[in-house]
Design a protein around this motif. Structure first.
Motif, mmCIF file in Angstrom:
data_model
loop_
_atom_site.group_PDB
_atom_site.id
_atom_site.type_symbol
_atom_site.label_atom_id
_atom_site.label_comp_id
_atom_site.label_asym_id
_atom_site.label_seq_id
_atom_site.Cartn_x
_atom_site.Cartn_y
_atom_site.Cartn_z
ATOM 1 N N GLY A 143 71.345 135.899 77.053
ATOM 2 C CA GLY A 143 70.021 136.301 77.506
ATOM 3 C C GLY A 143 69.025 136.351 76.370
ATOM 4 N N ARG A 144 69.440 136.876 75.235
ATOM 5 C CA ARG A 144 68.538 136.969 74.083
ATOM 6 C C ARG A 144 68.189 135.583 73.550
ATOM 7 N NH1 ARG A 144 72.362 141.409 72.763
ATOM 8 N NH2 ARG A 144 71.355 143.295 73.536
ATOM 9 N N GLU A 181 71.115 144.789 83.859
ATOM 10 C CA GLU A 181 71.068 145.252 82.475
ATOM 11 C C GLU A 181 72.165 146.275 82.196
ATOM 12 O OE1 GLU A 181 67.955 147.314 79.275
ATOM 13 O OE2 GLU A 181 67.321 146.957 81.350
ATOM 14 N N LEU A 182 72.365 147.189 83.130
ATOM 15 C CA LEU A 182 73.367 148.240 82.935
ATOM 16 C C LEU A 182 74.771 147.644 82.839
ATOM 17 C CD1 LEU A 182 73.382 151.655 84.719
ATOM 18 C CD2 LEU A 182 75.478 150.346 84.595
ATOM 19 N N ARG A 183 75.092 146.743 83.752
ATOM 20 C CA ARG A 183 76.425 146.131 83.718
ATOM 21 C C ARG A 183 76.609 145.279 82.468
ATOM 22 N NH1 ARG A 183 78.781 144.710 89.668
ATOM 23 N NH2 ARG A 183 77.967 146.524 90.763
ATOM 24 N N GLY A 184 75.528 144.638 82.032
ATOM 25 C CA GLY A 184 75.621 143.847 80.815
ATOM 26 C C GLY A 184 75.878 144.705 79.593
ATOM 27 N N ARG A 185 75.212 145.848 79.525
ATOM 28 C CA ARG A 185 75.448 146.743 78.382
ATOM 29 C C ARG A 185 76.861 147.288 78.405
ATOM 30 N NH1 ARG A 185 70.297 150.514 76.823
ATOM 31 N NH2 ARG A 185 68.627 148.978 77.080
ATOM 32 N N ALA A 186 77.350 147.632 79.580
ATOM 33 C CA ALA A 186 78.719 148.138 79.680
ATOM 34 C C ALA A 186 79.725 147.064 79.306
ATOM 35 C CB ALA A 186 78.985 148.637 81.096
ATOM 36 N N ALA A 187 79.380 145.801 79.580
ATOM 37 C CA ALA A 187 80.305 144.706 79.291
ATOM 38 C C ALA A 187 80.343 144.362 77.825
ATOM 39 C CB ALA A 187 79.902 143.468 80.098
ATOM 40 N N GLY A 278 80.716 141.297 86.306
ATOM 41 C CA GLY A 278 79.960 142.311 87.038
ATOM 42 C C GLY A 278 78.514 141.913 87.212
ATOM 43 N N GLN A 279 77.899 141.395 86.145
ATOM 44 C CA GLN A 279 76.512 140.930 86.255
ATOM 45 C C GLN A 279 76.397 139.758 87.222
ATOM 46 O OE1 GLN A 279 76.138 140.516 81.822
ATOM 47 N NE2 GLN A 279 74.052 141.194 82.236
#
Length: 473
Positions: A143-144, A181-187, A278-279
């Motif tokens: 993504g970045r 975003e939340l699932r990505g951070r958790a991953a 998840g994302q």
């Protein structure tokens, strides 16, 4: 600035904070209860041992069962606690973006920009207090990278206009965007580079052409078990099970060494990649109407061969790997050649989906970049989508402002540049805002050609090659 974006983030922050405090209190309570149950089980077992009473052992077993149940519940509370903490951080960062509080916004990754880039340094595209930092709600390296690429090079007008439609549909979908975003951070946890995984996934070579190793991996453990049973039952006069055990050890130390090294090099990245399922599951289940978003969904596939299912399968396979630091590693490898079985299972996954993995991750990166632009759109509902006129010859902006400034300090101007053969001359005293006006033109041109909204009441521009010379170097 309209109050609605701020009020919604503040409400979400209050809800996440209250939920975190409630779950955290319960998490601490269960942690203490686990400790008490464990100590009580030891005490009951000691009573059963020294008192030679079945009641003590029965009580110890009961308390141990209570401990296991509490441990499972504690882990569940821990996941809820981590989710709420991340959700709270997302709202805090959203409020910091509204206020342009740069020190409260993380800079998790800074793209490498060539020193001779035509505008990145002058217009603060990357780095602290930059356009990239303002936009960056991405949670993965893909993504970045997508977001940075869009800001550092203009898109074709057709592509930029298509992105506008996707951004417009994603902008009001705050729940969806924050869940991604939340699932990505958790991953991700820590920044993960997907390239080593993709190199492995796309490599056509492996252990698949060594059929004899597969046979050894199955027949060796079967021989150990069969001969062990025969030895215990007295059918054979000697412990011949040691022979296949020795063969397993030799194969593991020689021919199967590639399996160990491959798993050691790749499995960590695979676990991070698998967590992106998840994302992708959220994205695949979304009901989009915009053609660009629906096209991105189609690139993820469906069913058991779709990206979410395939990455969940990958996660299960990588979870089967035993770390070499485990005390069980050597005996399990000797008895079963476990690494060989895991690697052959991973290579079956590679044959089924390895060639599609790069497309899946690229799609995730594009959607994260679109979501970042959509966040800017939602946070600034008075900003406009620009009109990119392929045959145009003039930059025309109404109430143009600098996107990186706070709303209460931003000065807006009507600006016209062009047609060819004309120029805009900006004069004024020191500190009167000349360079800010010029940078506002440049930064909004970057946003326009990335497919995002611009800080203006209206903007029309032709496709432009942007060059700047604003800082003495």
């Amino acid at each position: 600035m309209p109050a609605e974006p701020r009020l919604s983030y503040e409400a979400r922050l209050g809800s996440a904070s209250a939920g975190y405090e409630r779950v955290d209190a319960r998490w601490n309570l269960v942690a203490n209860a686990r400790l008490i149950a464990f100590l009580a089980a030891i005490a009951a077992a000691t009573w059963g041992l020294w008192g030679r009473t079945l009641a003590g052992w029965a009580l110890a077993g009961l308390l141990l069962g209570v401990f296991v149940l509490l441990a499972i519940y504690h882990a569940r509370l821990g996941r809820q606690r981590a989710r709420l903490a991340t959700l709270r951080a997302i709202q805090e960062e959203a409020l910091a973006r509204l206020d342009r509080r740069w020190s409260d916004l993380p800079i998790s990754w800074v793209p490498e920009v060539p020193s001779d880039h035509p505008y990145a340094d002058d217009l603060d595209i990357v780095g602290r207090a930059s356009l990239f930092q303002l936009l960056d709600t991405t949670a993965t390296r893909m993504g970045r990278q997508s977001l940075a690429a869009w800001l550092l090079a203009p898109a074709d007008p057709t592509v930029a206009t298509a992105r506008q439609g996707a951004v417009a549909e994603l902008a009001p979908l705050l729940d969806l965007r924050q869940e991604i975003e939340l699932r990505g951070r958790a991953a991700s946890g820590s920044e993960s580079d997907p390239e080593p995984f993709l190199v492995w996934a796309e490599d056509p070579h492996g252990l698949g052409d060594r059929a004899w190793l597969r046979w050894v991996a199955w027949l060796g453990p079967i021989a150990v078990v069969a001969l062990g049973i025969a030895d215990l039952s007295g059918v054979i006069p000697a412990p011949l099970w040691g022979v296949p055990l020795l063969v397993n050890l030799l194969v593991g130390a020689t021919a199967a060494r590639r399996a160990y090294s491959t798993i050691a090099e790749v499995v960590t990245e695979q676990r991070a990649i698998a967590a992106y399922a998840g994302q992708l599951a959220v994205l695949a289940a979304a009901d989009f109407t915009d053609p660009a978003l629906r096209h991105l969904q189609e690139r993820l596939g469906t069913g058991e061969r779709g990206a979410p299912a395939m990455l969940r399968r990958l996660g299960r396979l990588t979870g089967m790997a035993i770390p070499p630091s485990s005390v069980l590693y050597v005996p399990i490898q000797a008895l079963t050649l476990w690494d060989v079985h895991v690697l052959f299972a991973l290579e079956r996954w590679k044959r089924d989906g390895g060639r599609d993995a790069r497309r899946w991750l690229a799609t995730l990166g594009e959607i994260e970049a679109l979501a970042a632009l959509a966040g800017l759109r939602r946070d600034n509902p008075d900003w406009a989508f620009p009109s990119i006129e392929r045959e145009g010859d003039t930059f025309r902006a109404a109430q143009l402002g600098h996107p990186l400034l706070r709303d209460d300090t931003r000065v807006r101007n009507d600006v016209t540049i062009g047609p060819p053969g004309t120029f805009l001359l900006v004069t004024g005293s020191n500190m009167s805002g000349k360079s800010t006006l010029l940078r506002a033109v440049g930064v909004n041109a970057v946003l326009a050609q990335a497919g995002g909204p611009v800080c203006a009441a209206a903007l029309a521009l032709p496709p432009v090659a942007l060059w700047t010379s604003a800082r003495v170097q």
